[in-house]
Write a protein that holds these residues in place. Structure first.
Motif, PDB file in Angstrom:
ATOM      1  N   PHE A   1       0.818  -1.200   0.000  1.00 34.77           N
ATOM      2  CA  PHE A   1       0.000   0.000   0.000  1.00 34.77           C
ATOM      3  C   PHE A   1       0.850   1.248   0.000  1.00 34.77           C
ATOM      4  CE2 PHE A   1      -4.230   1.412   0.266  1.00 34.77           C
ATOM      5  CZ  PHE A   1      -4.209   2.617   0.920  1.00 34.77           C
ATOM      6  N   ILE A   2       1.900   1.232   0.820  1.00 34.42           N
ATOM      7  CA  ILE A   2       2.692   2.456   0.947  1.00 34.42           C
ATOM      8  C   ILE A   2       3.503   2.731  -0.310  1.00 34.42           C
ATOM      9  CG2 ILE A   2       4.557   3.503   2.253  1.00 34.42           C
ATOM     10  CD1 ILE A   2       3.444   2.101   4.693  1.00 34.42           C
ATOM     11  N   VAL A   3       4.074   1.695  -0.893  1.00 36.27           N
ATOM     12  CA  VAL A   3       4.849   1.917  -2.116  1.00 36.27           C
ATOM     13  C   VAL A   3       3.918   2.391  -3.236  1.00 36.27           C
ATOM     14  CG1 VAL A   3       6.258   0.819  -3.852  1.00 36.27           C
ATOM     15  CG2 VAL A   3       6.625   0.277  -1.476  1.00 36.27           C
ATOM     16  N   ASN A   4       2.706   1.844  -3.267  1.00 37.97           N
ATOM     17  CA  ASN A   4       1.726   2.327  -4.235  1.00 37.97           C
ATOM     18  C   ASN A   4       1.439   3.797  -4.033  1.00 37.97           C
ATOM     19  OD1 ASN A   4       0.591   0.803  -6.279  1.00 37.97           O
ATOM     20  ND2 ASN A   4      -0.198  -0.633  -4.779  1.00 37.97           N
ATOM     21  N   ARG A   5       1.406   4.187  -2.778  1.00 41.42           N
ATOM     22  CA  ARG A   5       1.137   5.589  -2.464  1.00 41.42           C
ATOM     23  C   ARG A   5       2.148   6.509  -3.101  1.00 41.42           C
ATOM     24  NH1 ARG A   5      -2.808   7.482  -2.354  1.00 41.42           N
ATOM     25  NH2 ARG A   5      -3.898   8.557  -0.695  1.00 41.42           N
ATOM     26  N   VAL A   6       3.402   6.059  -3.105  1.00 36.33           N
ATOM     27  CA  VAL A   6       4.434   6.893  -3.719  1.00 36.33           C
ATOM     28  C   VAL A   6       4.095   7.105  -5.196  1.00 36.33           C
ATOM     29  CG1 VAL A   6       6.869   7.038  -4.283  1.00 36.33           C
ATOM     30  CG2 VAL A   6       6.167   6.086  -2.108  1.00 36.33           C
ATOM     31  N   GLY A   7       3.650   6.022  -5.830  1.00 30.98           N
ATOM     32  CA  GLY A   7       3.242   6.175  -7.221  1.00 30.98           C
ATOM     33  C   GLY A   7       2.040   7.086  -7.350  1.00 30.98           C
ATOM     34  N   ASP A   8       1.110   6.962  -6.429  1.00 33.05           N
ATOM     35  CA  ASP A   8      -0.089   7.800  -6.501  1.00 33.05           C
ATOM     36  C   ASP A   8       0.249   9.273  -6.415  1.00 33.05           C
ATOM     37  OD1 ASP A   8      -2.125   5.560  -4.487  1.00 33.05           O
ATOM     38  OD2 ASP A   8      -1.442   5.494  -6.564  1.00 33.05           O
ATOM     39  N   TRP A   9       1.308   9.576  -5.705  1.00 32.40           N
ATOM     40  CA  TRP A   9       1.738  10.972  -5.619  1.00 32.40           C
ATOM     41  C   TRP A   9       2.019  11.522  -7.010  1.00 32.40           C
ATOM     42  CZ3 TRP A   9       6.938  12.124  -6.871  1.00 32.40           C
ATOM     43  CH2 TRP A   9       7.322  13.432  -6.625  1.00 32.40           C
ATOM     44  N   GLY A  10       2.745  10.729  -7.799  1.00 24.90           N
ATOM     45  CA  GLY A  10       3.045  11.175  -9.156  1.00 24.90           C
ATOM     46  C   GLY A  10       1.782  11.337  -9.982  1.00 24.90           C
ATOM     47  N   LEU A  11       0.891  10.389  -9.815  1.00 23.32           N
ATOM     48  CA  LEU A  11      -0.338  10.442 -10.593  1.00 23.32           C
ATOM     49  C   LEU A  11      -1.145  11.673 -10.241  1.00 23.32           C
ATOM     50  CD1 LEU A  11      -2.224   9.060 -12.550  1.00 23.32           C
ATOM     51  CD2 LEU A  11      -3.140   7.732 -10.682  1.00 23.32           C
ATOM     52  N   THR A  12      -1.240  11.946  -8.950  1.00 22.47           N
ATOM     53  CA  THR A  12      -2.026  13.109  -8.530  1.00 22.47           C
ATOM     54  C   THR A  12      -1.422  14.394  -9.069  1.00 22.47           C
ATOM     55  OG1 THR A  12      -2.022  11.874  -6.471  1.00 22.47           O
ATOM     56  CG2 THR A  12      -3.288  13.878  -6.530  1.00 22.47           C
ATOM     57  N   LEU A  13      -0.088  14.507  -8.969  1.00 24.94           N
ATOM     58  CA  LEU A  13       0.535  15.723  -9.472  1.00 24.94           C
ATOM     59  C   LEU A  13       0.286  15.871 -10.964  1.00 24.94           C
ATOM     60  CD1 LEU A  13       3.924  15.924  -7.637  1.00 24.94           C
ATOM     61  CD2 LEU A  13       1.932  17.348  -7.354  1.00 24.94           C
ATOM     62  N   GLY A  14       0.352  14.757 -11.685  1.00 22.39           N
ATOM     63  CA  GLY A  14       0.091  14.834 -13.120  1.00 22.39           C
ATOM     64  C   GLY A  14      -1.325  15.319 -13.390  1.00 22.39           C
ATOM     65  N   MET A  15      -2.284  14.798 -12.613  1.00 26.53           N
ATOM     66  CA  MET A  15      -3.669  15.231 -12.768  1.00 26.53           C
ATOM     67  C   MET A  15      -3.797  16.729 -12.567  1.00 26.53           C
ATOM     68  SD  MET A  15      -6.739  13.057 -11.191  1.00 26.53           S
ATOM     69  CE  MET A  15      -6.026  12.493  -9.699  1.00 26.53           C
ATOM     70  N   PHE A  16      -3.183  17.189 -11.491  1.00 26.96           N
ATOM     71  CA  PHE A  16      -3.306  18.613 -11.182  1.00 26.96           C
ATOM     72  C   PHE A  16      -2.686  19.453 -12.282  1.00 26.96           C
ATOM     73  CE2 PHE A  16      -5.153  17.316  -7.593  1.00 26.96           C
ATOM     74  CZ  PHE A  16      -4.405  17.119  -6.454  1.00 26.96           C
ATOM     75  N   LEU A  17      -1.521  18.998 -12.756  1.00 30.43           N
ATOM     76  CA  LEU A  17      -0.847  19.763 -13.806  1.00 30.43           C
ATOM     77  C   LEU A  17      -1.746  19.878 -15.024  1.00 30.43           C
ATOM     78  CD1 LEU A  17       1.680  21.119 -14.885  1.00 30.43           C
ATOM     79  CD2 LEU A  17       2.466  18.910 -15.648  1.00 30.43           C
ATOM     80  N   LEU A  18      -2.358  18.761 -15.411  1.00 30.36           N
ATOM     81  CA  LEU A  18      -3.219  18.792 -16.594  1.00 30.36           C
ATOM     82  C   LEU A  18      -4.399  19.727 -16.374  1.00 30.36           C
ATOM     83  CD1 LEU A  18      -3.234  15.064 -17.613  1.00 30.36           C
ATOM     84  CD2 LEU A  18      -2.353  16.959 -18.927  1.00 30.36           C
ATOM     85  N   ALA A  19      -5.043  19.588 -15.224  1.00 29.04           N
ATOM     86  CA  ALA A  19      -6.221  20.415 -14.990  1.00 29.04           C
ATOM     87  C   ALA A  19      -5.864  21.888 -14.982  1.00 29.04           C
ATOM     88  CB  ALA A  19      -6.863  20.014 -13.658  1.00 29.04           C
ATOM     89  N   VAL A  20      -4.781  22.211 -14.298  1.00 28.17           N
ATOM     90  CA  VAL A  20      -4.417  23.622 -14.177  1.00 28.17           C
ATOM     91  C   VAL A  20      -3.999  24.189 -15.517  1.00 28.17           C
ATOM     92  CG1 VAL A  20      -2.691  25.153 -13.230  1.00 28.17           C
ATOM     93  CG2 VAL A  20      -3.833  23.544 -11.758  1.00 28.17           C
ATOM     94  N   SER A  21      -3.217  23.402 -16.269  1.00 30.24           N
ATOM     95  CA  SER A  21      -2.750  23.966 -17.536  1.00 30.24           C
ATOM     96  C   SER A  21      -3.908  24.163 -18.493  1.00 30.24           C
ATOM     97  CB  SER A  21      -1.681  23.067 -18.152  1.00 30.24           C
ATOM     98  OG  SER A  21      -2.201  21.791 -18.340  1.00 30.24           O
ATOM     99  N   LEU A  22      -4.890  23.269 -18.428  1.00 29.12           N
ATOM    100  CA  LEU A  22      -6.045  23.482 -19.289  1.00 29.12           C
ATOM    101  C   LEU A  22      -6.856  24.674 -18.826  1.00 29.12           C
ATOM    102  CD1 LEU A  22      -7.416  19.955 -20.074  1.00 29.12           C
ATOM    103  CD2 LEU A  22      -6.107  21.447 -21.510  1.00 29.12           C
ATOM    104  N   ALA A  23      -6.990  24.813 -17.539  1.00 29.80           N
ATOM    105  CA  ALA A  23      -7.821  25.894 -17.034  1.00 29.80           C
ATOM    106  C   ALA A  23      -7.192  27.250 -17.304  1.00 29.80           C
ATOM    107  CB  ALA A  23      -8.049  25.703 -15.535  1.00 29.80           C
ATOM    108  N   ILE A  24      -5.847  27.301 -17.186  1.00 33.26           N
ATOM    109  CA  ILE A  24      -5.206  28.600 -17.380  1.00 33.26           C
ATOM    110  C   ILE A  24      -5.319  29.037 -18.828  1.00 33.26           C
ATOM    111  CG2 ILE A  24      -2.961  29.690 -17.457  1.00 33.26           C
ATOM    112  CD1 ILE A  24      -2.249  28.325 -14.936  1.00 33.26           C
ATOM    113  N   ASN A  25      -5.173  28.067 -19.724  1.00 42.34           N
ATOM    114  CA  ASN A  25      -5.189  28.423 -21.144  1.00 42.34           C
ATOM    115  C   ASN A  25      -6.552  28.227 -21.754  1.00 42.34           C
ATOM    116  OD1 ASN A  25      -2.394  28.961 -21.252  1.00 42.34           O
ATOM    117  ND2 ASN A  25      -2.047  26.772 -21.129  1.00 42.34           N
ATOM    118  N   TYR A  26      -7.590  28.439 -20.974  1.00 49.54           N
ATOM    119  CA  TYR A  26      -8.932  28.086 -21.405  1.00 49.54           C
ATOM    120  C   TYR A  26      -9.302  28.716 -22.732  1.00 49.54           C
ATOM    121  CZ  TYR A  26     -13.881  27.075 -20.927  1.00 49.54           C
ATOM    122  OH  TYR A  26     -15.134  26.615 -21.116  1.00 49.54           O
ATOM    123  N   LYS A  27      -8.837  29.946 -22.924  1.00 55.65           N
ATOM    124  CA  LYS A  27      -9.320  30.645 -24.110  1.00 55.65           C
ATOM    125  C   LYS A  27      -8.817  30.022 -25.409  1.00 55.65           C
ATOM    126  CE  LYS A  27     -10.217  35.114 -22.086  1.00 55.65           C
ATOM    127  NZ  LYS A  27      -9.712  34.724 -20.750  1.00 55.65           N
TER     128      LYS A  27
END
Lengths: 115, 722, 172
Positions: free
Chosen positions: B184-210
C-alpha cells in the motif's frame, strides 16, 4: 471689626503638626507611637477646621436659626473626636492582641501580607 | 449520440459490488444454517455468479460497440464534483480500450473466482475472502471504465486498498500484514506522481482556457484533455507534456511494479495464490499500462518521456529476469516474471505502439494467471510446500496441472504459434522500428529492442528452470529426513535475509514465520495435519480448480494467433490509428543475413529452453562458479533491503530528530518560554508586596504628594497664574 | 511682607504655637514611648489653649476631656500594661526610611503651603459671630441640623466599645 492673629499662622501650625505626624508614621517602628502620630494628625486637622471657622471668610450671617453654616467647622471637630475615640479603642485592642500572640510589636516584623 | 444501449454498463459495476455486499451480509447466516461444506459452496457460487454476469454484460456491450462506427461513447450518471470552474461527473467511457479491459478482467476474474472456491475451501474466513475479491473486481472496473482521471483514480485507490486487504488476508501473521503495508505504501508513492500529473493537466487546461479547441468545464475528462493537449502542449509549452507524462508514469510505475517501486510485488506473494493470480498477474498490475494507453497522446508528444518509459521498462525487465534465476520459491519466480513482463509492456508503450502493450496485457493475463493458478495447484498438491527444491517429477502425479502449465510455459517462452510469441514479437518489432523514443535525438528504443531479445532468452531459461525443477527430475521430497513433523524447510534460508512469503501453514490457513513455526513445532510435536513427509503422494486438484486451468490454457494457446490476424487487435483498439505515427518494422534484424524477427525470436526462445533444461537437470557443477551472482540475485541485489532500511529506519530517525530537535527544542521552548515570561513578570511585580507597613505608608505619602502637586498645578492654571 | 499688627491674640498665640510645635516634634523624635505619650499630652493641652484663644470654648473643654483625659490615658495604660516603654525593646536602626520620610515631609509642607498660603496671607479679620463657641450654639446645632450624624456616631461608639471588649477578652 475684630482682628485676630493672622489666619496663616494657625494654618502653618496645623500644617506643621500634620507633616510631623506623617513623618512619624513613616519613621517610627513602635505601633503605639505610630498611633499617637495619627492622633497628632487628626488634631492638626481639628485646629485647621476651627481656624477657618473663626475667620469665616465667606460668612455673612448670625448664629440665629436661619443661617448656621458657621457651625459646620465645630461640628466636624466633634465628630472627628468621636471617631478618633472609637478608633483608638479598637486599635489599641488590636495591638494588645498582636502583642499577646507574638510578644513583639515591631511594625517591621508584621509582614504577613508579604507576597 | 444515442447511448441508451450502453446504459446497462452500470450493471457491470454494480454486480460485483452487490456480490461483495452479499458475501458480507449473508456469509455468516448461510454457513451457520447450511453447515460448513454446503454453506461454503453456496457462498462460493454467490461469489462467482456476479462476475460471470458482469462478463456476459460486458460481452453484450462490446457487441453493441462493435456495431457502431465511432466506437467511443460516454455515459454520464451524475455530477460528482462541481466547484466553481471545474466539473467532474461520474461518467463511464465505453470504447475499445475499456471494453477490452472489462472483458479480460471479468473473464479471467470469473475463472479465478471459480478456482478460488476450490483452493480456499478449507479457509475459515471464506465469505470475507470473496467479498474482498468481488470488491476488487468492482474497483478495477471503475478504473478501466472511468471517463475522467479522478474516476480512474477512484478505481486506482480502490484496487490498492483491495490489494492491501487481500495480501494481508491472513493478518494474524505479522509478516503478511507488513507485506500488505509495504504494497500500500509503495503504491502511495506512485499515486503521488499520478495526482501531481492530474493537477498539472487540470491547471494547464484551465489557465489556457481561451485557446482550447474543446471548451468544456470537465477539465479532467479524457475526451476533453486529449484533443486539447494535442493542440496546447506544443511550441513553448512542449515541456509540460513531458512533465505531465513523466508524472503519470510515476503513478504507473507504482501500480505496475517498475524499477524503483517494484519491491512490493515479491512480498505480495504472502497473500493466497488466487490473489496473486488475479491481482498481481492479470489485472491490477496492468493498470499502469492501461493508464499509458489512455493518455498516450502525452507520451507521443514527448520523445523524452517515451524514452524514459522504454529505458525503465527494459531495465526492470532485465533486472527482474536476473533475480528470477536465483529464486527457490515457486511464487517468487512467477512474481519476478510478472515484473519482467510488465517491463516488456512498457517497452512496447514507450516505442509508440501502444496497442502492443495492450496485446501483451491480454496474452499475459491468460498465461500468467494460468501459471499462478497452476502453481497454486502444485502447492495444494504438495501440502502447501512452496520451495521448488522439494519438487520433482510431478508430471506423473498431477497430469492435468502439468498439461496446462506446459502450454503456459511455452506461451511465455514465446514459441510460435502460442499467444505469447505474437505479443512479444510485436513489442520487439515496434521497439526496433521506432523512431519516437529518443533522448535528445539518440534512438533509445532500438537498444531496448535488442535487449528485449536477450530478455526473451532469459525468460525462456528461467521458466524452463521452474518447469524442470517442478515436473521433471528426481522426486526430491522423498529425500526428506522423516521428522515427527514435516515443516523442516524452516531450516533453510536462515542466513540469507529475505522477506517472508509464508513458510509454515496450519489447517486454519494462517502462515507463520520461521520462528513462530519453530515454536509451534516445539509445542506440538506430533501434529500430523499437513506434513510434507517423504512418503507423500501428490494428488490431482478437484475439478473446481482444474477447469479454469484448462480454459486458460486454451486461451493461452489460441488467443494470440486469433488476435494477430491482419492486425485485428491493433485496428480494434485504435481504429483511427495513432495520432503520431512511429515508424514501421524492419524486415531484417541484421542487415544482410536474411534473418527476420520471427526467426531470431524463435531461436532465442528455443535456446533458452535448451539451456534451461541443461543447467537445471545436469549442470550442478557450474553453480559454485557463479555462486556470488546467485546470492546477489537472490537478495534482489540488496535493493529491497536498502530501500526498507532507508525508508523505515531512516524515516524513524528523521521523525525522532524532528521530535527532539524541533518539537521539544523549539516549540516547547517557545510555549514554556511564554509561560515563564508571564511568571517572570509576576515575580518581578511581587517584589512590591513587601508586607512592610512603613514602606506602604511611604508610598501613600508619595502618592498623596503627587496628587497634591497636580491639584496645585491645576488650580494655578485655572487661576491664571495666581 | 505684610505688616503684622500686634494684637493680644498674637501675643498669646506665639508661645502656645511654639510649645505645640516642639511637643509635636517630641512625639516623633523621642525614643521612649512613654515620653512620647507625655509630649502628646502636652501638645493636646496646648491645643486646647489655642482653641480657647479662638473663642471656641466648648471645643477646648471637649478636647481636654476626650483627648487628653480619655484617649491619652488609654494610651498610657496600654503602654504600661504591655511594658512597651523600655527603650531597649526597640532599637531603631538607622535606615533609609528616616531620610525618605523627612524628605517627604518637607516636600509635603512645601507643596501644601505653596498652594494654600499665598491667597490667604493677609487675612486677619474675624467674621465669626461672638457666640459661635458657646455650648448652647453647639448643642442646638448638634441636635437639629446634625442629629443624624449624631445618632450614627453614637452607634459607631457602641461598635467601638463592643469591638474593644471583644479584642481584649481572654476567652470568648
Amino acid at each position: 471689626m475684630i482682628t485676630g492673629a493672622p489666619l496663616i499662622l494657625y494654618l502653618a501650625l496645623g500644617l506643621f503638626m500634620f507633616t510631623t505626624g506623617v513623618v512619624g508614621v513613616i519613621i517610627r517602628r513602635n505601633p503605639i507611637v505610630v498611633f499617637m502620630c495619627i492622633e497628632l494628625m487628626l488634631n492638626s486637622v481639628n485646629l485647621t477646621f476651627l481656624a477657618f471657622a473663626r475667620y469665616g471668610l465667606w460668612y455673612q450671617g448670625t448664629t440665629d436659626h436661619g443661617d448656621i453654616s458657621i457651625m459646620n467647622g465645630p461640628m466636624m471637630i466633634i465628630f472627628v473626636m468621636a471617631v478618633a475615640a472609637a478608633e483608638v479603642a479598637v486599635g489599641l485592642g488590636i495591638i494588645m492582641t498582636i502583642f499577646r500572640l507574638r510578644q513583639d510589636i515591631d511594625v517591621d516584623d508584621m509582614n504577613l501580607l508579604k507576597g | 449520440m444515442d447511448t441508451s444501449p450502453f446504459n446497462i454498463i452500470i450493471a457491470v459495476l454494480l454486480l460485483p459490488l452487490v456480490g461483495s455486499f452479499l458475501q458480507v451480509a449473508l456469509g455468516g447466516p448461510v454457513i451457520r444454517s447450511l453447515g460448513v461444506v454446503k454453506g461454503r459452496k453456496a457462498m462460493g457460487w454467490l461469489a462467482v455468479l456476479p462476475i460471470l454476469a458482469a462478463f456476459i454484460v460486458g460481452v453484450y456491450v462490446t457487441g453493441q460497440l462493435a456495431q457502431t462506427t465511432s466506437r467511443d461513447f460516454s455515459v454520464t450518471y451524475f455530477d460528482w464534483i462541481k466547484v466553481l470552474a471545474i466539473r467532474i461527473p461520474f461518467e463511464l467511457k465505453i470504447d475499445t480500450l475499456s471494453m477490452t479491459m472489462v472483458l479480460v478482467i471479468t473473464g479471467v476474474g470469473s475463472l479465478i473466482h471459480l478456482y478460488a472456491t476450490g483452493y480456499m475451501a478449507e479457509e475459515t474466513d471464506y465469505p470475507r475472502f470473496f467479498s474482498y475479491l468481488n470488491l476488487f473486481i468492482a474497483c478495477m472496473l471503475i478504473l478501466v471504465l472511468g471517463g475522467n482521471l479522478p474516476m480512474t483514480f477512484i478505481g486506482w485507490e480502490g484496487v490498492g486498498l483491495c490489494s492491501y486487504l487481500l495480501i494481508g488476508f491472513w493478518y494474524k501473521d505479522v509478516a503478511n500484514s507488513k507485506a500488505a503495508n509495504k504494497a500500500f505504501i509503495v503504491n502511495r508513492v506512485g499515486d503521488w506522481g499520478l495526482t501531481l500529473g492530474m493537477f498539472l493537466l487540470a491547471v494547464s487546461l484551465a489557465i489556457n482556457y481561451k485557446s482550447l479547441p474543446v471548451k468544456s468545464d470537465r477539465f479532467l475528462s479524457y475526451d476533453v484533455i486529449l484533443p486539447n493537449v494535442l493542440q496546447l502542449f506544443t511550441g513553448p509549452h512542449a515541456w509540460m507534456a513531458t512533465v505531465a507524462a513523466i508524472l503519470l508514469f510515476v503513478g504507473a510505475c507504482g501500480k505496475s511494479a517498475q524499477f524503483p517501486l517494484y519491491l512490493w510485488l515479491p512480498d505480495a506473494m504472502a497473500g493466497p495464490t488466487p490473489v496473486s493470480a488475479l491481482i498481481h498477474a492479470a489485472t491490477m498490475v496492468t493498470a499502469g499500462v492501461y493508464l499509458l494507453n489512455r493518455v498516450h497522446i502525452l507520451f507521443l508528444m514527448s520523445p523524452f518521456a517515451s524514452g524514459v518509459v522504454c529505458v525503465i521498462g527494459i531495465f526492470t525487465a532485465t533486472f527482474a529476469a536476473i533475480i528470477a534465476f536465483a529464486q527457490t520459491d515457486i511464487k517468487k519466480v512467477l512474481a519476478y516474471s510478472t515484473v519482467s513482463q510488465l517491463g516488456y509492456m512498457f517497452v512496447g508503450c514507450g516505442s509508440g505502439a501502444y496497442w502492443t502493450g495492450m496485446f501483451h496485457v491480454v496474452t499475459h493475463a491468460f498465461f500468467k494467471a494460468l501459471l499462478f493458478l497452476g502453481a497454486g495447484a502444485v502447492i495444494y498438491a504438495m501440502s502447501h510446500e512452496q520451495d521448488m527444491r522439494r519438487y520433482g517429477n510431478l508430471r506423473k502425479y498431477i497430469p492435468i496441472t502439468f498439461g496446462t502449465m506446459f502450454v503456459a510455459w511455452l506461451a511465455i517462452a514465446g514459441i510460435w504459434p502460442l499467444s505469447g510469441s505474437f505479443s512479444k514479437e510485436s513489442i520487439i518489432s515496434a521497439a526496433l522500428g521506432d523512431q519516437l523514443a529518443a533522448f535528445g535525438g539518440s534512438p533509445v528504443s532500438q537498444i531496448c529492442g535488442y535487449v528485449a531479445l536477450l530478455v526473451a532468452l532469459m525468460t525462456a531459461w528461467y521458466m524452463t528452470r521452474l518447469m524442470a525443477m517442478t515436473f521433471w527430475g528426481p522426486e526430491r521430497w522423498r529425500e526428506l529426513v522423516p521428522e515427527a513433523h514435516g515443516h523442516d524447510h524452516a531450516r533453510h534460508d536462515h542466513d540469507v535475509p529475505h522477506s517472508h512469503a509464508g513458510h509454515g501453514e496450519d489447517i486454519h490457513g494462517f502462515f507463520f514465520t520461521d520462528e513462530e513455526m519453530a515454536v509451534r513445532q516445539a509445542s506440538e510435536p506430533h501434529e500430523e495435519h499437513h506434513g510434507l513427509t517423504a512418503d507423500h503422494q501428490p494428488k490431482e486438484v478437484p475439478p473446481s480448480m482444474w477447469v479454469p486451468l484448462v480454459i486458460l490454457a486454451i486461451l493461452s494457446a489460441g488467443a494470440g494467433y486469433y488476435l494477430n490476424q491482419n492486425g485485428l487487435f491493433e485496428h480494434w483498439l485504435y481504429p483511427n490509428g495513432l495520432e503520431i505515427k512511429a515508424a514501421g518494422e524492419p524486415a531484417e534484424i541484421v542487415p544482410g543475413t536474411g534473418l527476420t524477427l520471427l526467426t531470431v525470436s524463435t531461436v532465442a526462445a528455443v535456446l533458452g529452453i535448451f539451456f534451461g533444461f541443461l543447467v537445471t537437470l545436469k549442470g550442478g557443477r557450474y553453480a559454485s562458479r557463479i555462486g556470488w551472482l546467485k546470492d546477489l540475485a537472490f537478495n534482489q541485489f540488496y535493493y529491497d533491503k536498502t530501500m526498507m532500511d532507508a525508508s523505515v529506519k531512516g524515516g524513524g530517525e528523521f521523525g525522532r530528530a524532528l521530535w527532539q530537535g524541533f518539537d521539544v527544542g523549539v516549540i516547547d521552548r517557545i510555549v514554556n518560554g511564554v509561560a515563564s515570561i508571564a511568571g517572570g513578570f509576576g515575580s518581578l511585580l511581587r517584589k512590591t508586596q513587601t508586607g512592610f507597613v512603613r514602606g506602604y505608608a511611604l508610598l501613600m505619602l508619595a502618592g498623596g504628594l503627587g496628587v497634591l502637586c497636580w491639584l496645585g498645578y491645576a488650580l494655578y492654571q485655572q487661576g491664571g497664574g495666581r | 511682607m505684610p505688616s503684622i499688627t500686634i494684637t493680644p491674640d498674637l501675643i498669646v498665640f506665639v508661645p502656645l504655637a511654639l510649645v505645640a510645635a516642639l511637643s509635636a516634634i517630641g512625639v516623633v523624635a523621642l525614643k521612649n514611648a512613654v515620653r512620647s505619650a507625655l509630649c502628646l499630652v502636652l501638645n493636646f493641652f496646648t491645643l486646647s489653649a489655642l482653641y480657647f484663644n479662638l473663642r471656641a470654648e466648648i471645643i477646648g473643654i471637649t478636647q481636654v476631656v476626650v483627648y487628653t483625659g480619655a484617649i491619652m490615658v488609654l494610651f498610657l495604660f496600654v503602654i504600661m500594661l504591655l511594658n512597651l516603654g523600655a527603650p531597649q525593646l526597640l532599637a531603631e536602626k538607622k535606615d533609609l526610611k528616616i531620610g525618605a520620610g523627612l524628605a517627604g515631609g518637607v516636600i509635603l509642607f512645601g507643596v501644601i503651603a505653596g498652594t494654600i498660603f499665598p491667597p490667604l496671607v493677609s487675612v486677619n479679620v474675624i467674621h465669626a459671630p461672638t457666640k459661635y463657641g458657646e455650648p448652647a450654639t453647639l448643642g442646638h446645632t448638634l441636635f437639629t441640623q446634625f442629629v443624624w450624624p449624631f445618632e450614627v456616631a453614637s452607634i459607631l461608639l457602641l461598635v467601638g466599645i463592643v469591638g474593644s471588649i471583644l479584642l481584649a477578652k481572654r476567652k470568648i
